[in-house]
Motif scaffolding. Structure first.
Motif, mmCIF file in Angstrom:
data_model
loop_
_atom_site.group_PDB
_atom_site.id
_atom_site.type_symbol
_atom_site.label_atom_id
_atom_site.label_comp_id
_atom_site.label_asym_id
_atom_site.label_seq_id
_atom_site.Cartn_x
_atom_site.Cartn_y
_atom_site.Cartn_z
ATOM 1 N N THR A 73 0.840 -1.187 0.000
ATOM 2 C CA THR A 73 0.000 0.000 0.000
ATOM 3 C C THR A 73 0.879 1.242 0.000
ATOM 4 O OG1 THR A 73 -1.754 -1.119 1.249
ATOM 5 C CG2 THR A 73 -1.799 1.283 1.227
ATOM 6 N N LEU A 74 0.549 2.180 -0.866
ATOM 7 C CA LEU A 74 1.246 3.463 -0.893
ATOM 8 C C LEU A 74 0.624 4.367 0.168
ATOM 9 C CD1 LEU A 74 3.217 5.484 -2.160
ATOM 10 C CD2 LEU A 74 1.479 5.964 -3.900
ATOM 11 N N LEU A 75 1.397 4.734 1.166
ATOM 12 C CA LEU A 75 0.866 5.509 2.287
ATOM 13 C C LEU A 75 0.956 7.013 2.077
ATOM 14 C CD1 LEU A 75 2.318 3.464 5.291
ATOM 15 C CD2 LEU A 75 0.076 3.254 4.209
ATOM 16 N N ALA A 76 2.067 7.467 1.508
ATOM 17 C CA ALA A 76 2.260 8.915 1.391
ATOM 18 C C ALA A 76 3.464 9.219 0.517
ATOM 19 C CB ALA A 76 2.450 9.544 2.769
ATOM 20 N N PHE A 77 3.557 10.477 0.115
ATOM 21 C CA PHE A 77 4.748 11.001 -0.531
ATOM 22 C C PHE A 77 5.414 11.977 0.432
ATOM 23 C CE2 PHE A 77 2.325 9.772 -4.301
ATOM 24 C CZ PHE A 77 3.308 9.104 -5.035
ATOM 25 N N LEU A 78 6.718 12.062 0.371
ATOM 26 C CA LEU A 78 7.480 12.980 1.207
ATOM 27 C C LEU A 78 8.239 13.944 0.306
ATOM 28 C CD1 LEU A 78 8.950 10.376 3.727
ATOM 29 C CD2 LEU A 78 6.977 11.870 4.092
ATOM 30 N N ASN A 79 8.199 15.219 0.650
ATOM 31 C CA ASN A 79 8.841 16.246 -0.152
ATOM 32 C C ASN A 79 9.717 17.131 0.725
ATOM 33 O OD1 ASN A 79 7.249 15.874 -2.858
ATOM 34 N ND2 ASN A 79 5.673 15.926 -1.266
ATOM 35 N N GLU A 80 10.328 18.133 0.120
ATOM 36 C CA GLU A 80 11.221 19.025 0.853
ATOM 37 C C GLU A 80 10.565 19.553 2.129
ATOM 38 O OE1 GLU A 80 13.031 23.501 0.279
ATOM 39 O OE2 GLU A 80 12.938 22.206 -1.492
ATOM 40 N N GLY A 81 11.255 19.411 3.259
ATOM 41 C CA GLY A 81 10.738 19.854 4.549
ATOM 42 C C GLY A 81 10.055 18.764 5.342
ATOM 43 N N ASP A 82 9.698 17.653 4.696
ATOM 44 C CA ASP A 82 9.088 16.534 5.418
ATOM 45 C C ASP A 82 10.147 15.719 6.153
ATOM 46 O OD1 ASP A 82 6.485 17.107 4.582
ATOM 47 O OD2 ASP A 82 6.699 15.950 2.736
ATOM 48 N N PHE A 83 9.718 14.828 7.022
ATOM 49 C CA PHE A 83 10.654 14.031 7.817
ATOM 50 C C PHE A 83 10.052 12.662 8.083
ATOM 51 C CE2 PHE A 83 7.907 16.477 10.545
ATOM 52 C CZ PHE A 83 7.512 15.583 11.520
ATOM 53 N N PHE A 84 10.899 11.716 8.447
ATOM 54 C CA PHE A 84 10.420 10.367 8.764
ATOM 55 C C PHE A 84 11.434 9.668 9.656
ATOM 56 C CE2 PHE A 84 12.789 10.237 4.810
ATOM 57 C CZ PHE A 84 13.576 9.097 4.882
ATOM 58 N N GLY A 85 10.953 8.670 10.397
ATOM 59 C CA GLY A 85 11.831 7.861 11.241
ATOM 60 C C GLY A 85 12.007 8.351 12.656
ATOM 61 N N GLU A 86 11.245 9.396 13.049
ATOM 62 C CA GLU A 86 11.491 9.983 14.367
ATOM 63 C C GLU A 86 11.112 9.065 15.520
ATOM 64 O OE1 GLU A 86 7.275 11.123 13.416
ATOM 65 O OE2 GLU A 86 9.151 10.819 12.346
ATOM 66 N N LEU A 87 10.107 8.199 15.325
ATOM 67 C CA LEU A 87 9.682 7.335 16.426
ATOM 68 C C LEU A 87 10.753 6.323 16.809
ATOM 69 C CD1 LEU A 87 5.924 6.628 15.608
ATOM 70 C CD2 LEU A 87 6.890 8.238 17.255
ATOM 71 N N SER A 88 11.565 5.909 15.834
ATOM 72 C CA SER A 88 12.601 4.919 16.125
ATOM 73 C C SER A 88 13.652 5.471 17.084
ATOM 74 C CB SER A 88 13.279 4.467 14.825
ATOM 75 O OG SER A 88 14.068 5.510 14.280
ATOM 76 N N LEU A 89 13.773 6.791 17.155
ATOM 77 C CA LEU A 89 14.717 7.384 18.098
ATOM 78 C C LEU A 89 14.285 7.142 19.534
ATOM 79 C CD1 LEU A 89 15.433 10.870 16.468
ATOM 80 C CD2 LEU A 89 16.803 8.790 16.282
ATOM 81 N N LEU A 90 12.972 6.969 19.731
ATOM 82 C CA LEU A 90 12.431 6.847 21.083
ATOM 83 C C LEU A 90 12.124 5.415 21.491
ATOM 84 C CD1 LEU A 90 9.969 9.891 20.985
ATOM 85 C CD2 LEU A 90 12.211 9.802 22.085
ATOM 86 N N ASP A 91 11.570 4.603 20.563
ATOM 87 C CA ASP A 91 11.152 3.266 20.996
ATOM 88 C C ASP A 91 12.057 2.143 20.515
ATOM 89 O OD1 ASP A 91 10.514 2.943 18.307
ATOM 90 O OD2 ASP A 91 8.350 2.953 18.604
ATOM 91 N N GLY A 92 12.930 2.400 19.541
ATOM 92 C CA GLY A 92 13.863 1.372 19.077
ATOM 93 C C GLY A 92 13.206 0.191 18.396
ATOM 94 N N GLN A 93 11.939 0.340 17.979
ATOM 95 C CA GLN A 93 11.211 -0.758 17.346
ATOM 96 C C GLN A 93 11.520 -0.826 15.845
ATOM 97 O OE1 GLN A 93 9.193 -3.059 19.069
ATOM 98 N NE2 GLN A 93 10.289 -2.029 20.728
ATOM 99 N N PRO A 94 11.247 -1.992 15.209
ATOM 100 C CA PRO A 94 11.490 -2.111 13.768
ATOM 101 C C PRO A 94 10.686 -1.095 12.972
ATOM 102 C CG PRO A 94 11.119 -4.270 14.758
ATOM 103 C CD PRO A 94 10.777 -3.252 15.805
ATOM 104 N N ARG A 95 11.162 -0.791 11.777
ATOM 105 C CA ARG A 95 10.490 0.183 10.916
ATOM 106 C C ARG A 95 9.108 -0.325 10.519
ATOM 107 N NH1 ARG A 95 13.259 4.973 11.378
ATOM 108 N NH2 ARG A 95 15.460 4.733 10.799
ATOM 109 N N SER A 96 8.138 0.567 10.540
ATOM 110 C CA SER A 96 6.760 0.194 10.224
ATOM 111 C C SER A 96 6.446 0.321 8.739
ATOM 112 C CB SER A 96 5.788 1.069 11.022
ATOM 113 O OG SER A 96 5.994 2.443 10.724
ATOM 114 N N ALA A 97 7.350 0.898 7.952
ATOM 115 C CA ALA A 97 7.108 1.082 6.521
ATOM 116 C C ALA A 97 8.439 1.188 5.792
ATOM 117 C CB ALA A 97 6.269 2.330 6.278
#
Length: 223
Positions: A73-97
């Motif tokens: 499933t295509l969830l979203a597009f990311l463009n200039e200024g967007d961000f991803f992966g911030e939750l892994s800094l806190l919970d250390g869980q595997p990537r969800s996408a």
């Protein structure tokens, strides 16, 4: 030509860091690194045990998720200024996408080790970051609730509005095909094409020379 934002401004636009002081943002700037990836590069894989935050300085990416049967499933597009992966800094869980570049892309990266170093140096920053994270989770809850109750048109309208950004006083989305929108809303390309055709005939949307969708006026509440 695009102006690449500096690291401090980039961190300041992320909800997780928006309440930090200038000296804390300066410190984060010293911990981050920039990388450039060619088109079709996989930045993170769903299920991978990686822990880095990325900020899009230039370029475009797409976010994909697969179920247990391998359907993607295509969830979203990311463009200039967007961000991803911030939750892994806190919970250390595997990537969800999975996140993959659509074109050549420049990213700013903060590793988990760098984030840990930041927290050790500024332990007082943790509380405002947790507050920002709680706000983000509330927004996510609202999104999930809306998606479970909206019809196909409502989901298409939500995608258009969520992807659109103001440019010279006009709301413009990144370039998206009808197939990509269909994958994002869980519908057929034919259904999405009919909805988009009706919106064009009603002069609600148009396209520019870059094949981006222009939102000319407020979208109707129902289709």
């Amino acid at each position: 030509m695009k102006t690449i934002p500096n690291a401090i401004n980039s961190f300041n636009h992320i909800p997780l860091f928006k309440n930090l002081k200038s000296e804390q943002l300066d410190y984060l700037n010293g911990l981050a690194h920039t990388f450039t990836y060619p088109k079709n590069s996989i930045i993170i894989n769903q299920g991978a045990q990686t822990q880095s935050l990325y900020i899009v300085l230039d370029g475009r990416l797409k976010v994909l998720a697969s179920d247990e049967e391998g359907r993607q499933t295509l969830l979203a597009f990311l463009n200039e200024g967007d961000f991803f992966g911030e939750l892994s800094l806190l919970d250390g869980q595997p990537r969800s996408a999975t996140v993959m570049t659509v074109e050549s892309t420049k990213l700013l990266c903060l590793t988990a080790e760098g984030f840990q170093q930041f927290i050790e140096h500024f332990p007082e920053s943790l509380l405002p970051m947790l507050s920002a994270l709680a706000t983000r989770l509330r927004v996510l809850d609202d999104t999930i609730c809306s998606l479970s109750t909206l019809d196909v048109y409502g989901r298409v309208a939500r995608v258009l509005l969520s992807q659109a950004k103001e440019e010279n006083g006009v709301l413009v989305t990144p370039r998206m095909t009808h197939q990509e929108i269909a994958e994002m809303v869980g519908s057929s390309r034919e259904m999405v094409s009919r909805i988009m055709k009706d919106l064009r005939h009603g002069d609600y949307i148009g396209t520019n020379e870059h094949k981006q969708i222009i939102l000319k006026k407020k979208l109707p509440s129902r289709w």
